[in-house]
Design a protein around this motif. Structure first.
Motif, PDB file in Angstrom:
ATOM      1  N   TYR A 106     -27.316   8.386 -21.544  1.00 37.42           N
ATOM      2  CA  TYR A 106     -28.626   8.246 -22.173  1.00 37.42           C
ATOM      3  C   TYR A 106     -29.139   6.812 -22.137  1.00 37.42           C
ATOM      4  O   TYR A 106     -30.285   6.548 -22.488  1.00 37.42           O
ATOM      5  CB  TYR A 106     -28.597   8.754 -23.617  1.00 37.42           C
ATOM      6  N   ASN A 107     -28.284   5.866 -21.748  1.00 44.38           N
ATOM      7  CA  ASN A 107     -28.721   4.479 -21.616  1.00 44.38           C
ATOM      8  C   ASN A 107     -29.486   4.278 -20.312  1.00 44.38           C
ATOM      9  O   ASN A 107     -29.301   5.031 -19.345  1.00 44.38           O
ATOM     10  CB  ASN A 107     -27.526   3.529 -21.664  1.00 44.38           C
ATOM     11  N   THR A 108     -30.314   3.244 -20.291  1.00 42.26           N
ATOM     12  CA  THR A 108     -31.100   2.910 -19.104  1.00 42.26           C
ATOM     13  C   THR A 108     -31.018   1.415 -18.842  1.00 42.26           C
ATOM     14  O   THR A 108     -30.668   0.636 -19.742  1.00 42.26           O
ATOM     15  CB  THR A 108     -32.573   3.297 -19.293  1.00 42.26           C
ATOM     16  N   PRO A 109     -31.374   0.982 -17.639  1.00 40.97           N
ATOM     17  CA  PRO A 109     -31.411  -0.463 -17.376  1.00 40.97           C
ATOM     18  C   PRO A 109     -32.324  -1.207 -18.344  1.00 40.97           C
ATOM     19  O   PRO A 109     -32.038  -2.355 -18.706  1.00 40.97           O
ATOM     20  CB  PRO A 109     -31.933  -0.533 -15.941  1.00 40.97           C
ATOM     21  N   ALA A 110     -33.389  -0.566 -18.793  1.00 42.63           N
ATOM     22  CA  ALA A 110     -34.317  -1.220 -19.715  1.00 42.63           C
ATOM     23  C   ALA A 110     -33.635  -1.597 -21.033  1.00 42.63           C
ATOM     24  O   ALA A 110     -34.021  -2.579 -21.678  1.00 42.63           O
ATOM     25  CB  ALA A 110     -35.517  -0.315 -19.983  1.00 42.63           C
ATOM     26  N   ASP A 111     -32.631  -0.831 -21.446  1.00 41.28           N
ATOM     27  CA  ASP A 111     -31.907  -1.164 -22.669  1.00 41.28           C
ATOM     28  C   ASP A 111     -31.264  -2.541 -22.564  1.00 41.28           C
ATOM     29  O   ASP A 111     -31.312  -3.353 -23.501  1.00 41.28           O
ATOM     30  CB  ASP A 111     -30.819  -0.126 -22.953  1.00 41.28           C
ATOM     31  N   TYR A 112     -30.645  -2.811 -21.437  1.00 39.22           N
ATOM     32  CA  TYR A 112     -29.935  -4.067 -21.253  1.00 39.22           C
ATOM     33  C   TYR A 112     -30.903  -5.208 -20.953  1.00 39.22           C
ATOM     34  O   TYR A 112     -30.652  -6.355 -21.336  1.00 39.22           O
ATOM     35  CB  TYR A 112     -28.889  -3.905 -20.155  1.00 39.22           C
ATOM     36  N   GLU A 113     -32.006  -4.891 -20.281  1.00 42.94           N
ATOM     37  CA  GLU A 113     -33.036  -5.903 -20.069  1.00 42.94           C
ATOM     38  C   GLU A 113     -33.633  -6.327 -21.413  1.00 42.94           C
ATOM     39  O   GLU A 113     -33.919  -7.521 -21.630  1.00 42.94           O
ATOM     40  CB  GLU A 113     -34.105  -5.347 -19.140  1.00 42.94           C
ATOM     41  N   TYR A 114     -33.814  -5.374 -22.315  1.00 39.53           N
ATOM     42  CA  TYR A 114     -34.307  -5.692 -23.650  1.00 39.53           C
ATOM     43  C   TYR A 114     -33.334  -6.606 -24.379  1.00 39.53           C
ATOM     44  O   TYR A 114     -33.745  -7.592 -25.011  1.00 39.53           O
ATOM     45  CB  TYR A 114     -34.528  -4.411 -24.455  1.00 39.53           C
ATOM     46  N   PHE A 115     -32.050  -6.278 -24.308  1.00 38.38           N
ATOM     47  CA  PHE A 115     -31.053  -7.123 -24.975  1.00 38.38           C
ATOM     48  C   PHE A 115     -31.111  -8.540 -24.412  1.00 38.38           C
ATOM     49  O   PHE A 115     -31.059  -9.515 -25.164  1.00 38.38           O
ATOM     50  CB  PHE A 115     -29.657  -6.534 -24.813  1.00 38.38           C
ATOM     51  N   ALA A 116     -31.218  -8.653 -23.100  1.00 37.27           N
ATOM     52  CA  ALA A 116     -31.263  -9.976 -22.479  1.00 37.27           C
ATOM     53  C   ALA A 116     -32.477 -10.765 -22.947  1.00 37.27           C
ATOM     54  O   ALA A 116     -32.382 -11.966 -23.239  1.00 37.27           O
ATOM     55  CB  ALA A 116     -31.267  -9.834 -20.958  1.00 37.27           C
ATOM     56  N   GLU A 117     -33.627 -10.105 -23.045  1.00 40.41           N
ATOM     57  CA  GLU A 117     -34.862 -10.803 -23.391  1.00 40.41           C
ATOM     58  C   GLU A 117     -34.980 -11.074 -24.888  1.00 40.41           C
ATOM     59  O   GLU A 117     -35.408 -12.160 -25.303  1.00 40.41           O
ATOM     60  CB  GLU A 117     -36.071  -9.969 -22.925  1.00 40.41           C
ATOM     61  N   ALA A 118     -34.610 -10.090 -25.713  1.00 44.42           N
ATOM     62  CA  ALA A 118     -34.865 -10.198 -27.153  1.00 44.42           C
ATOM     63  C   ALA A 118     -33.674 -10.703 -27.956  1.00 44.42           C
ATOM     64  O   ALA A 118     -33.857 -11.352 -28.988  1.00 44.42           O
ATOM     65  CB  ALA A 118     -35.311  -8.831 -27.693  1.00 44.42           C
ATOM     66  N   CYS A 119     -32.466 -10.380 -27.514  1.00 44.74           N
ATOM     67  CA  CYS A 119     -31.285 -10.681 -28.322  1.00 44.74           C
ATOM     68  C   CYS A 119     -30.555 -11.944 -27.890  1.00 44.74           C
ATOM     69  O   CYS A 119     -30.025 -12.671 -28.743  1.00 44.74           O
ATOM     70  CB  CYS A 119     -30.310  -9.499 -28.292  1.00 44.74           C
ATOM     71  N   VAL A 120     -30.496 -12.201 -26.594  1.00 45.18           N
ATOM     72  CA  VAL A 120     -29.761 -13.377 -26.133  1.00 45.18           C
ATOM     73  C   VAL A 120     -30.323 -14.665 -26.737  1.00 45.18           C
ATOM     74  O   VAL A 120     -29.544 -15.520 -27.196  1.00 45.18           O
ATOM     75  CB  VAL A 120     -29.730 -13.432 -24.593  1.00 45.18           C
ATOM     76  N   PRO A 121     -31.647 -14.872 -26.797  1.00 49.10           N
ATOM     77  CA  PRO A 121     -32.137 -16.093 -27.441  1.00 49.10           C
ATOM     78  C   PRO A 121     -31.715 -16.208 -28.904  1.00 49.10           C
ATOM     79  O   PRO A 121     -31.388 -17.304 -29.383  1.00 49.10           O
ATOM     80  CB  PRO A 121     -33.658 -15.975 -27.308  1.00 49.10           C
ATOM     81  N   ALA A 122     -31.715 -15.065 -29.613  1.00 44.98           N
ATOM     82  CA  ALA A 122     -31.287 -15.086 -31.011  1.00 44.98           C
ATOM     83  C   ALA A 122     -29.809 -15.442 -31.127  1.00 44.98           C
ATOM     84  O   ALA A 122     -29.415 -16.237 -31.994  1.00 44.98           O
ATOM     85  CB  ALA A 122     -31.551 -13.729 -31.658  1.00 44.98           C
ATOM     86  N   LEU A 123     -28.979 -14.885 -30.251  1.00 48.09           N
ATOM     87  CA  LEU A 123     -27.551 -15.220 -30.272  1.00 48.09           C
ATOM     88  C   LEU A 123     -27.342 -16.708 -30.015  1.00 48.09           C
ATOM     89  O   LEU A 123     -26.495 -17.353 -30.653  1.00 48.09           O
ATOM     90  CB  LEU A 123     -26.805 -14.391 -29.226  1.00 48.09           C
ATOM     91  N   GLY A 124     -28.103 -17.260 -29.075  1.00 46.18           N
ATOM     92  CA  GLY A 124     -27.992 -18.686 -28.799  1.00 46.18           C
ATOM     93  C   GLY A 124     -28.366 -19.532 -30.004  1.00 46.18           C
ATOM     94  O   GLY A 124     -27.697 -20.526 -30.309  1.00 46.18           O
TER      95      GLY A 124
END
Length: 410
Positions: free
Chosen positions: A379-397
């Protein structure tokens, strides 16, 4: 890693009517669900099947419970076929930790009371081994297996801990915290040669591996069907071979206690066994909709893509992780320094990401380093991981820099 190095995203899977695969689940669309490996996700058809079974149980409990052992035995036959084992070797238990607990309850000290585990072991299962060793008056020996260890190195690290005092070896087939395989086939064969019982923790194996027990030498193997198999939660298999299996009893004593293994596990008072009975529905759904080989291919390609697209956005150079024996469908991405160095820190990070970023993700730790553990499903899609990269990685940093800054200020 540069953006140009990211592999092509796999085409998302769809249902027969063209809808996204996620339409077959009841997952909250307000969240991104990137952590299938922890608790699984049950497709609607299996939820509906379980609801019908529960309604049947509540309509006529006096009819339901006496007939239940026979229905569980039939479900065991279907689940054994999925795992490619003999139904006469397979008992149903609530989860892999329960399967390990059944084994721990049954075994007696025969040598020096030592139990060998690895530093990749699942915490609850390792704690059970420690309790057993205390009861025996023995101790636990921990084999240290480097994350990047290949098959030979991992095998040698475990075998080096075996001794004349060893009464049990507990080894993961797929490790939870580090998303890698361990050479359970070779370890089991060597332990068998020395007369040492082996418990294989295969919690993540059903559905992720085509035939997880095919080449393994073991006395006991336990694995969850509610993870990658998408069965209703509380469904796991305990597979036992050899004379020691006759010592295995369910954790609840009931009227089936005098039955042989595994039949005695089919009757345990008034437990709600509807998860067991609905489990084949979940497995059949994935198989009929895509086939399990296709599902595994997609999950593996998607996890690879996810790790690369997320790693490409991380600023620290060592985000890529060398895992010595990788598994399909799961990947590790190293977190920035300061994030998730302990299990408690990793759990707190999981909760914060869900609360503040609306993403369900798995964070783990090993040897003082925090990781994002990716575990993709159909049920996962590439867009799920692209979202994490765009929205979550900056927050983690930003969170990592905040932690580093506070430490510097002390």
């Amino acid at each position: 890693m540069s953006e140009t190095e990211v592999t092509t995203a796999p085409a998302p899977l769809t249902l027969a009517d063209g809808r996204p695969a996620a339409a077959a689940w009841s997952l909250d669309p307000a969240l991104k669900h990137l952590n299938h490996g922890s608790f699984g996700a049950v497709p609607l058809v299996a939820q509906e099947r379980q609801a019908l079974l529960r309604a049947e149980m509540e309509r006529s409990p006096v009819v339901w419970f006496p007939a239940l052992p026979g229905r569980i035995a039939a479900a065991r036959t279907d689940l054994a076929a999925f795992l490619r084992v003999d139904a006469g070797d397979l008992a149903l238990v609530p989860n892999a930790s329960a399967g390990a607990s059944v084994v721990y309850q049954a075994l007696t000290r025969r040598r020096g009371g030592e139990i060998v585990v690895t530093d990749h072991g699942y915490g609850a299962v390792t704690m059970g081994a420690e309790r057993l060793a205390r009861r025996w008056g023995g101790r636990v020996r921990t084999a240290r297996v480097p994350l990047a260890a290949d098959e030979d190195e991992a095998y040698e690290a475990v075998v080096a801990e075996l001794a004349d005092a060893t009464d049990l070896v507990v080894v993961d087939q797929i490790t939870s915290a580090t998303a890698r395989r361990l050479p359970v086939e070779r370890i089991g064969a060597e332990a068998r040669r020395r007369g040492i019982p082996v418990l294989v923790d295969g919690a993540h194996s059903p559905g992720l591996l085509e035939a997880p027990l095919a080449d393994a030498t073991y006395d006991f193997w336990t694995g969850n069907l509610h993870k990658w198999g998408c069965a209703p939660r509380g469904t796991a298999a305990l597979v036992a071979r050899g004379p020691l299996r006759d010592e295995l009893y369910p954790l609840i004593d009931s009227w089936g206690a005098r039955d042989p293994y595994p039949d005695r596990f089919d009757q345990q008072g008034t437990i709600d066994a509807t998860a067991y009975l609905a489990a084949p529905t979940a497995l059949d759904f994935v198989d009929r909709t895509w086939s399990w080989p296709e599902a595994r291919r997609y999950m593996d390609e998607l996890a690879d893509y996810g790790a690369q697209v997320i790693g490409a956005r991380l600023t620290h150079a060592d985000s890529a992780v060398d895992v010595g024996m990788p598994v399909p469908g799961m990947r590790l991405v190293r977190l920035p320094d300061g994030l998730g160095p302990t299990r408690e820190d990793a759990d707190a990070l999981r909760d914060r990401v869900a609360d503040e970023l609306a993403v369900e993700a798995a964070f783990t730790s090993f040897d003082g380093i925090g990781y994002l553990r990716l575990s993709a499903h159909v049920y996962n899609t590439p867009a799920d991981y692209e979202y994490f990269a765009e929205a979550c990685v900056p927050a983690l940093g930003a969170w990592a820099r905040d932690i580093t800054g506070k430490r510097s200020a002390r």
